[in-house]
Write a protein that holds these residues in place. Structure first.
Motif, PDB file in Angstrom:
ATOM      1  N   GLY A  10      25.938  47.712  38.812  1.00 48.42           N
ATOM      2  CA  GLY A  10      26.900  47.582  37.734  1.00 48.42           C
ATOM      3  C   GLY A  10      28.329  47.682  38.224  1.00 48.42           C
ATOM      4  N   LEU A  11      28.555  48.617  39.140  1.00 49.96           N
ATOM      5  CA  LEU A  11      29.903  48.786  39.693  1.00 49.96           C
ATOM      6  C   LEU A  11      30.343  47.543  40.448  1.00 49.96           C
ATOM      7  N   VAL A  12      29.444  46.990  41.260  1.00 48.82           N
ATOM      8  CA  VAL A  12      29.758  45.767  42.004  1.00 48.82           C
ATOM      9  C   VAL A  12      30.068  44.622  41.040  1.00 48.82           C
ATOM     10  N   ALA A  13      29.307  44.523  39.968  1.00 49.07           N
ATOM     11  CA  ALA A  13      29.535  43.460  38.990  1.00 49.07           C
ATOM     12  C   ALA A  13      30.901  43.603  38.318  1.00 49.07           C
ATOM     13  N   VAL A  14      31.250  44.833  37.965  1.00 48.98           N
ATOM     14  CA  VAL A  14      32.551  45.080  37.334  1.00 48.98           C
ATOM     15  C   VAL A  14      33.691  44.743  38.291  1.00 48.98           C
ATOM     16  N   LEU A  15      33.557  45.165  39.554  1.00 48.74           N
ATOM     17  CA  LEU A  15      34.595  44.889  40.548  1.00 48.74           C
ATOM     18  C   LEU A  15      34.719  43.396  40.803  1.00 48.74           C
ATOM     19  N   MET A  21      39.122  37.875  37.687  1.00 50.40           N
ATOM     20  CA  MET A  21      40.201  37.862  36.692  1.00 50.40           C
ATOM     21  C   MET A  21      41.569  37.895  37.371  1.00 50.40           C
ATOM     22  N   VAL A  22      41.675  38.684  38.451  1.00 48.38           N
ATOM     23  CA  VAL A  22      42.928  38.720  39.209  1.00 48.38           C
ATOM     24  C   VAL A  22      43.205  37.356  39.828  1.00 48.38           C
ATOM     25  N   LEU A  23      42.181  36.739  40.390  1.00 44.03           N
ATOM     26  CA  LEU A  23      42.342  35.402  40.962  1.00 44.03           C
ATOM     27  C   LEU A  23      42.826  34.419  39.906  1.00 44.03           C
ATOM     28  N   GLY A  24      42.218  34.479  38.737  1.00 42.96           N
ATOM     29  CA  GLY A  24      42.603  33.569  37.673  1.00 42.96           C
ATOM     30  C   GLY A  24      44.038  33.775  37.217  1.00 42.96           C
ATOM     31  N   ALA A  25      44.437  35.031  37.078  1.00 43.05           N
ATOM     32  CA  ALA A  25      45.808  35.322  36.645  1.00 43.05           C
ATOM     33  C   ALA A  25      46.824  34.867  37.682  1.00 43.05           C
ATOM     34  N   MET A  26      46.524  35.132  38.949  1.00 45.81           N
ATOM     35  CA  MET A  26      47.441  34.720  40.011  1.00 45.81           C
ATOM     36  C   MET A  26      47.549  33.202  40.078  1.00 45.81           C
ATOM     37  N   TYR A  27      46.445  32.518  39.867  1.00 48.30           N
ATOM     38  CA  TYR A  27      46.460  31.055  39.915  1.00 48.30           C
ATOM     39  C   TYR A  27      47.260  30.475  38.755  1.00 48.30           C
ATOM     40  N   LEU A  28      47.006  30.984  37.557  1.00 56.31           N
ATOM     41  CA  LEU A  28      47.634  30.420  36.363  1.00 56.31           C
ATOM     42  C   LEU A  28      49.114  30.753  36.250  1.00 56.31           C
ATOM     43  N   PHE A  29      49.496  31.954  36.683  1.00 55.58           N
ATOM     44  CA  PHE A  29      50.872  32.414  36.483  1.00 55.58           C
ATOM     45  C   PHE A  29      51.648  32.564  37.791  1.00 55.58           C
ATOM     46  N   GLN A  30      51.199  31.887  38.833  1.00 52.99           N
ATOM     47  CA  GLN A  30      51.782  32.102  40.155  1.00 52.99           C
ATOM     48  C   GLN A  30      53.266  31.772  40.220  1.00 52.99           C
ATOM     49  N   TRP A 186      47.187  40.484  50.582  1.00 50.84           N
ATOM     50  CA  TRP A 186      46.278  40.273  51.692  1.00 50.84           C
ATOM     51  C   TRP A 186      44.822  40.176  51.241  1.00 50.84           C
ATOM     52  N   PHE A 187      44.526  40.684  50.044  1.00 47.97           N
ATOM     53  CA  PHE A 187      43.158  40.719  49.524  1.00 47.97           C
ATOM     54  C   PHE A 187      42.810  39.455  48.738  1.00 47.97           C
ATOM     55  N   LEU A 188      43.741  38.480  48.674  1.00 45.31           N
ATOM     56  CA  LEU A 188      43.511  37.244  47.939  1.00 45.31           C
ATOM     57  C   LEU A 188      43.544  36.044  48.882  1.00 45.31           C
ATOM     58  N   PRO A 189      42.824  34.967  48.571  1.00 48.83           N
ATOM     59  CA  PRO A 189      42.879  33.735  49.378  1.00 48.83           C
ATOM     60  C   PRO A 189      44.139  32.932  49.033  1.00 48.83           C
ATOM     61  N   VAL A 190      45.275  33.443  49.456  1.00 50.08           N
ATOM     62  CA  VAL A 190      46.563  32.894  49.038  1.00 50.08           C
ATOM     63  C   VAL A 190      46.683  31.408  49.375  1.00 50.08           C
ATOM     64  N   GLY A 191      46.249  31.037  50.561  1.00 48.20           N
ATOM     65  CA  GLY A 191      46.370  29.644  50.976  1.00 48.20           C
ATOM     66  C   GLY A 191      45.610  28.683  50.093  1.00 48.20           C
ATOM     67  N   LEU A 192      44.547  29.145  49.460  1.00 52.49           N
ATOM     68  CA  LEU A 192      43.765  28.297  48.563  1.00 52.49           C
ATOM     69  C   LEU A 192      44.346  28.265  47.159  1.00 52.49           C
TER      70      LEU A 192
END
Length: 270
Positions: A10-15, A21-30, A186-192
């Motif tokens: 459950g913890l892994v699923a939540v993380l 969600m962080v990826l989506g927010a960064m992509y949409l509002f970059q 550093w924890f995100l695939p910024v180049g993508l």
């Protein structure tokens, strides 16, 4: 033991969901993270630029860029200034006042999407705006020197690659926007994820103009290693000023103009 496994799953699923969600927010509002479009455009009457004029520069797709222009004194060049990513170019009027006090002309402008110039912000538009500003300035018939600060180091380097100027000065430059993004996220695939990547490290290799780089060792916005790398990659390096303890916005107050003038003077004659 089963409850521990269920908890772990459950913890892994939540993380994982949170990460997506962080990826989506960064992509949409970059671009909201990358650019600061706040602030206002100053009036020339609020400055000491009593001989400068407000001009409109036509860019691609019929867009009009708000700019300030003043011709240089006889025998002097014009500085084409590429501003950073915050607010309007006009807030840096102290710089233009110093330029003209020493006989230089200048052209400074807002990219599309910033306070003085309507339109959409994107790397493509910013590069097109930079070329449009250069071509407008070149038509005036004066030698041109390029000055790019922070974000402006991207279009300034690109213009130096595409056009012929007398020199290129880069203040607090980055080697690529992706590299800066990786420093922070550093924890995100910024180049993508990143739309506007500004590969200065590639463009600088085709810049024939002499290059001067200035950077502060305490710059937390764009680390000093970026400026050092850009200077190392320049085919025609001609000056490196690393100011100990200076942050991202400190170089003007710490004397970059005095550091820059000898470099600009060396390359003021076409």
């Amino acid at each position: 033991m089963k409850w521990m496994r269920r908890f772990a799953v459950g913890l892994v699923a939540v993380l994982a969901l949170a990460y997506v969600m962080v990826l989506g927010a960064m992509y949409l509002f970059q671009r909201d993270f990358q650019y600061d479009r706040s602030g206002r455009m100053f009036a020339l009457s609020e400055t000491k630029l009593d001989r400068a004029e407000l001009v409109s520069i036509p860019s691609s797709d019929g867009s009009q860029l708000a700019a300030w222009y003043q011709a240089p004194a006889a025998g002097m060049p014009l500085i084409l200034y590429f501003r950073g990513n915050a607010q309007s170019f006009s807030r840096e009027h102290e710089r233009y006042e110093a330029f003209v006090a020493d006989g230089y002309g200048f052209l400074a402008f807002d990219y599309r999407g910033f306070p003085g110039s309507p339109g959409e912000i994107s790397e493509r538009n910013i590069l097109a705006d930079g070329l449009a500003a250069f071509d407008w300035a070149e038509a005036k018939g004066f030698p041109i020197l390029l000055w790019g600060r922070s974000l402006g180091s991207g279009p300034a380097t690109y213009v130096a690659k595409e056009r012929e100027a007398g020199a290129l000065l880069l203040e607090s430059p980055f080697d690529s926007a992706v590299s800066v993004g990786m420093d922070r996220y550093w924890f995100l695939p910024v180049g993508l994820l990143m739309f506007d990547q500004y590969p200065v490290d590639q463009w600088i290799k085709d810049v024939a103009e002499p290059v001067f780089v200035a950077h502060g060792t305490a710059d937390r916005t764009i680390g000093v290693q970026h400026g050092q790398r850009v200077y190392t990659l320049a085919p025609n390096p001609d000056g490196l000023w690393i100011e100990e303890g200076a942050g991202h916005g400190d170089l003007w107050d710490r004397g970059i103009w005095e550091q820059a003038k000898p470099f600009l003077a060396r390359h003021s004659v076409p």
